[in-house]
Write a protein that holds these residues in place. Structure first.
Motif, PDB file in Angstrom:
ATOM      1  N   PRO A 169     -49.042 108.860 -13.983  1.00  0.00           N
ATOM      2  CA  PRO A 169     -49.491 107.857 -14.969  1.00  0.00           C
ATOM      3  C   PRO A 169     -48.787 106.513 -14.841  1.00  0.00           C
ATOM      4  O   PRO A 169     -49.380 105.468 -15.144  1.00  0.00           O
ATOM      5  N   ASP A 170     -47.528 106.510 -14.387  1.00  0.00           N
ATOM      6  CA  ASP A 170     -46.820 105.242 -14.230  1.00  0.00           C
ATOM      7  C   ASP A 170     -47.471 104.365 -13.167  1.00  0.00           C
ATOM      8  O   ASP A 170     -47.537 103.139 -13.310  1.00  0.00           O
ATOM      9  N   TRP A 171     -47.959 104.980 -12.095  1.00  0.00           N
ATOM     10  CA  TRP A 171     -48.593 104.206 -11.025  1.00  0.00           C
ATOM     11  C   TRP A 171     -49.940 103.631 -11.468  1.00  0.00           C
ATOM     12  O   TRP A 171     -50.397 102.628 -10.917  1.00  0.00           O
ATOM     13  N   SER A 186     -43.983  91.013 -19.173  1.00  0.00           N
ATOM     14  CA  SER A 186     -43.185  92.229 -19.308  1.00  0.00           C
ATOM     15  C   SER A 186     -43.787  93.328 -18.443  1.00  0.00           C
ATOM     16  O   SER A 186     -45.009  93.436 -18.318  1.00  0.00           O
ATOM     17  N   CYS A 187     -42.908  94.128 -17.845  1.00  0.00           N
ATOM     18  CA  CYS A 187     -43.340  95.302 -17.080  1.00  0.00           C
ATOM     19  C   CYS A 187     -43.417  96.485 -18.042  1.00  0.00           C
ATOM     20  O   CYS A 187     -42.392  97.064 -18.412  1.00  0.00           O
ATOM     21  N   VAL A 188     -44.616  96.804 -18.482  1.00  0.00           N
ATOM     22  CA  VAL A 188     -44.814  97.827 -19.511  1.00  0.00           C
ATOM     23  C   VAL A 188     -46.037  98.671 -19.165  1.00  0.00           C
ATOM     24  O   VAL A 188     -46.821  98.337 -18.273  1.00  0.00           O
ATOM     25  N   HIS A 189     -46.183  99.768 -19.893  1.00  0.00           N
ATOM     26  CA  HIS A 189     -47.415 100.553 -19.809  1.00  0.00           C
ATOM     27  C   HIS A 189     -48.498  99.855 -20.623  1.00  0.00           C
ATOM     28  O   HIS A 189     -48.288  99.552 -21.788  1.00  0.00           O
ATOM     29  N   LYS A 190     -49.608  99.599 -20.009  1.00  0.00           N
ATOM     30  CA  LYS A 190     -50.714  98.922 -20.686  1.00  0.00           C
ATOM     31  C   LYS A 190     -51.919  99.848 -20.739  1.00  0.00           C
ATOM     32  O   LYS A 190     -52.426 100.289 -19.704  1.00  0.00           O
ATOM     33  N   TYR A 191     -52.352 100.167 -21.950  1.00  0.00           N
ATOM     34  CA  TYR A 191     -53.529 100.988 -22.167  1.00  0.00           C
ATOM     35  C   TYR A 191     -54.546 100.168 -22.957  1.00  0.00           C
ATOM     36  O   TYR A 191     -54.206  99.590 -23.995  1.00  0.00           O
ATOM     37  N   LYS A 199     -53.055 107.631 -22.793  1.00  0.00           N
ATOM     38  CA  LYS A 199     -51.690 107.436 -23.262  1.00  0.00           C
ATOM     39  C   LYS A 199     -51.184 108.688 -23.966  1.00  0.00           C
ATOM     40  O   LYS A 199     -50.051 109.137 -23.718  1.00  0.00           O
ATOM     41  N   LEU A 200     -52.015 109.269 -24.824  1.00  0.00           N
ATOM     42  CA  LEU A 200     -51.607 110.476 -25.543  1.00  0.00           C
ATOM     43  C   LEU A 200     -51.378 111.632 -24.584  1.00  0.00           C
ATOM     44  O   LEU A 200     -50.387 112.367 -24.714  1.00  0.00           O
ATOM     45  N   VAL A 201     -52.256 111.789 -23.584  1.00  0.00           N
ATOM     46  CA  VAL A 201     -52.113 112.887 -22.626  1.00  0.00           C
ATOM     47  C   VAL A 201     -50.826 112.727 -21.818  1.00  0.00           C
ATOM     48  O   VAL A 201     -50.059 113.688 -21.636  1.00  0.00           O
ATOM     49  N   SER A 202     -50.575 111.520 -21.314  1.00  0.00           N
ATOM     50  CA  SER A 202     -49.366 111.300 -20.510  1.00  0.00           C
ATOM     51  C   SER A 202     -48.100 111.489 -21.333  1.00  0.00           C
ATOM     52  O   SER A 202     -47.103 112.038 -20.834  1.00  0.00           O
ATOM     53  N   ARG A 203     -48.133 111.055 -22.594  1.00  0.00           N
ATOM     54  CA  ARG A 203     -46.955 111.232 -23.449  1.00  0.00           C
ATOM     55  C   ARG A 203     -46.720 112.712 -23.760  1.00  0.00           C
ATOM     56  O   ARG A 203     -45.572 113.179 -23.783  1.00  0.00           O
ATOM     57  N   VAL A 204     -47.783 113.457 -24.026  1.00  0.00           N
ATOM     58  CA  VAL A 204     -47.638 114.894 -24.312  1.00  0.00           C
ATOM     59  C   VAL A 204     -47.057 115.617 -23.106  1.00  0.00           C
ATOM     60  O   VAL A 204     -46.176 116.480 -23.240  1.00  0.00           O
ATOM     61  N   ILE A 205     -47.515 115.262 -21.903  1.00  0.00           N
ATOM     62  CA  ILE A 205     -46.975 115.878 -20.685  1.00  0.00           C
ATOM     63  C   ILE A 205     -45.490 115.552 -20.540  1.00  0.00           C
ATOM     64  O   ILE A 205     -44.670 116.420 -20.200  1.00  0.00           O
ATOM     65  N   ASP A 266     -42.728 106.406 -30.964  1.00  0.00           N
ATOM     66  CA  ASP A 266     -43.800 105.529 -30.504  1.00  0.00           C
ATOM     67  C   ASP A 266     -45.098 106.301 -30.275  1.00  0.00           C
ATOM     68  O   ASP A 266     -46.192 105.776 -30.522  1.00  0.00           O
ATOM     69  N   THR A 267     -44.982 107.551 -29.823  1.00  0.00           N
ATOM     70  CA  THR A 267     -46.177 108.366 -29.599  1.00  0.00           C
ATOM     71  C   THR A 267     -46.900 108.653 -30.898  1.00  0.00           C
ATOM     72  O   THR A 267     -48.135 108.662 -30.957  1.00  0.00           O
ATOM     73  N   PHE A 268     -46.144 108.864 -31.962  1.00  0.00           N
ATOM     74  CA  PHE A 268     -46.756 109.206 -33.255  1.00  0.00           C
ATOM     75  C   PHE A 268     -47.100 107.969 -34.094  1.00  0.00           C
ATOM     76  O   PHE A 268     -47.481 108.112 -35.250  1.00  0.00           O
ATOM     77  N   ARG A 269     -47.000 106.791 -33.519  1.00  0.00           N
ATOM     78  CA  ARG A 269     -47.345 105.582 -34.258  1.00  0.00           C
ATOM     79  C   ARG A 269     -48.832 105.493 -34.539  1.00  0.00           C
ATOM     80  O   ARG A 269     -49.247 104.842 -35.476  1.00  0.00           O
ATOM     81  N   GLY A 270     -49.637 106.099 -33.705  1.00  0.00           N
ATOM     82  CA  GLY A 270     -51.081 106.022 -33.908  1.00  0.00           C
ATOM     83  C   GLY A 270     -51.772 105.561 -32.650  1.00  0.00           C
ATOM     84  O   GLY A 270     -51.380 105.906 -31.540  1.00  0.00           O
ATOM     85  N   ASN A 271     -52.773 104.732 -32.812  1.00  0.00           N
ATOM     86  CA  ASN A 271     -53.604 104.307 -31.708  1.00  0.00           C
ATOM     87  C   ASN A 271     -53.178 102.973 -31.109  1.00  0.00           C
ATOM     88  O   ASN A 271     -53.922 102.360 -30.349  1.00  0.00           O
ATOM     89  N   SER A 272     -52.014 102.461 -31.492  1.00  0.00           N
ATOM     90  CA  SER A 272     -51.548 101.204 -30.916  1.00  0.00           C
ATOM     91  C   SER A 272     -51.344 101.370 -29.414  1.00  0.00           C
ATOM     92  O   SER A 272     -50.828 102.388 -28.958  1.00  0.00           O
TER      93      SER A 272
END
Length: 362
Positions: A169-171, A186-191, A199-205, A266-272
């Protein structure tokens, strides 16, 4: 008499002021603190980490004729730490520069992937070490031995392969994103809004396979080992032979737990699609603290492992200090154990078995 009042000048300047470009004092001070403290922390980690891990690799290379299972796992841990340390200048530059991330998108993706590869390799290699200790002490079963050196190499290869798979997912989602409001990249994850499920799937993994399950396994194995040792007649003495790897586990969780807790929040923040404000700052700070373990691990070896300390001092002083014993023997408490009679002999036999079988004691 002309009584007309000229109000044109009064109303001409009644325009709406755009506050969007206004820099608040609190934001400026926060940026200033971040631009100083984060690069300073990364710089200390880089210098101490490269010196410590470079020294560790030099000692291992000097001992290559007498390679052991312990050395194999320690080597892979050190390589993972060096890869992480190499990326620290990029993260320090992002925090220090007004423009933020001023490098290519490929460097952004690779730096983010290396950050998580180091985390996954660290916890999975620790799991291999502790699992072998658990099997040998609790169940008297040999997992890694000199008769099967290929098993340790395959285990390390699988750890690297799993770590690479978990960073896919990072790539895909790690990008250099420019914020128009702050004129900063900024070098960040962008969804995007349509990719929030990814985003939810990658965070759960990450939370389950990458952290929670290995952490639970480590805690269970360590608890069973300590319970077995403390329940024996010579538990306090035997505990000295395995006390080295406990600080390793404690150091890993101490460094990485704040980051993972912040990531769970951050994962449980919602759909942000991405963190903002104080949560973004918390992720930056905790990720910097997580990298501290890369420079503290060699210091831990130097402080606790007697043979490693002796070999290091001998190499630095250019004197002969060859020894056939493991580098990762515990270097504390020998005076207490020297006159324990049968208990000392029992502990020595147990320690010798561990050095031949186990991947690492520290």
């Amino acid at each position: 008499m002309n009584m007309d009042v000229e109000l044109d000048g009064l109303f001409r300047h009644n325009e709406t002021y755009d506050y969007g470009n206004y820099d608040y004092k609190e934001d400026f001070e926060s940026r200033g603190s971040k631009a100083v403290l984060i690069p300073l922390l990364y710089s200390v980690e880089l210098v101490v980490g490269l010196l410590g891990n470079g020294l560790l690799l030099a000692v291992l290379a000097q001992k290559r004729r007498l390679w052991s299972m312990s050395d194999t796992f320690i080597l892979h841990l050190s390589v993972a730490d060096i890869l992480l340390l190499v990326t620290l200048p990029f993260w320090a530059a992002q925090a220090a520069q007004r423009c933020g991330w001023c490098f290519s998108g490929f460097l952004c993706k690779s730096s983010g992937a290396v950050f998580n590869i180091n985390f996954y390799c660290g916890i999975l290699l620790l799991f291999c070490i502790i699992l072998d200790r658990y099997l040998s002490i609790v169940h008297a079963t040999q997992l890694y031995s000199q008769k099967r050196p290929w098993l340790a190499h395959i285990s390390c290869l699988l750890v690297w392969l799993i770590s690479l798979i978990l960073t896919i997912p990072d790539w895909f989602f790690m990008v250099a994103r420019k914020d128009p409001a702050q004129d900063e990249t900024s070098c960040v994850h962008k969804y995007s809004q349509s990719e929030t499920d990814w985003k939810l799937v990658s965070r759960v993994i990450h939370h389950t396979l990458g952290f929670l399950l290995p952490a639970i396994a480590l805690i269970i194995c360590c608890s069973r080992i300590l319970h077995r040792l403390l329940g024996s007649s010579t538990g306090l003495q035997k505990q000295r032979s395995v006390v080295v790897f406990l600080p390793l586990v404690g150091l890993f969780f101490l460094c990485w737990m704040p980051y993972n807790i912040t990531l769970i929040v951050d994962t449980f923040r919602g759909n942000s699609t991405e963190p903002e404000g104080s949560l973004k700052t918390a992720l930056t700070v905790t990720s910097a603290l997580g990298c501290v373990h890369a420079c503290l691990r060699p210091l831990l070896y130097l402080g606790l492992c007697g043979n490693f300390r002796k070999r290091t001092l001998s190499m630095l002083s250019c004197t002969a200090g060859e020894t056939d014993s493991s580098l990762w023997e515990l270097g504390v408490g020998e005076e207490v154990l020297s006159d324990q009679g049968p208990e000392r002999e029992e502990l020595k036999q147990m320690t010798n078995v561990d050095h031949q079988v186990q991947p690492a004691q520290c």
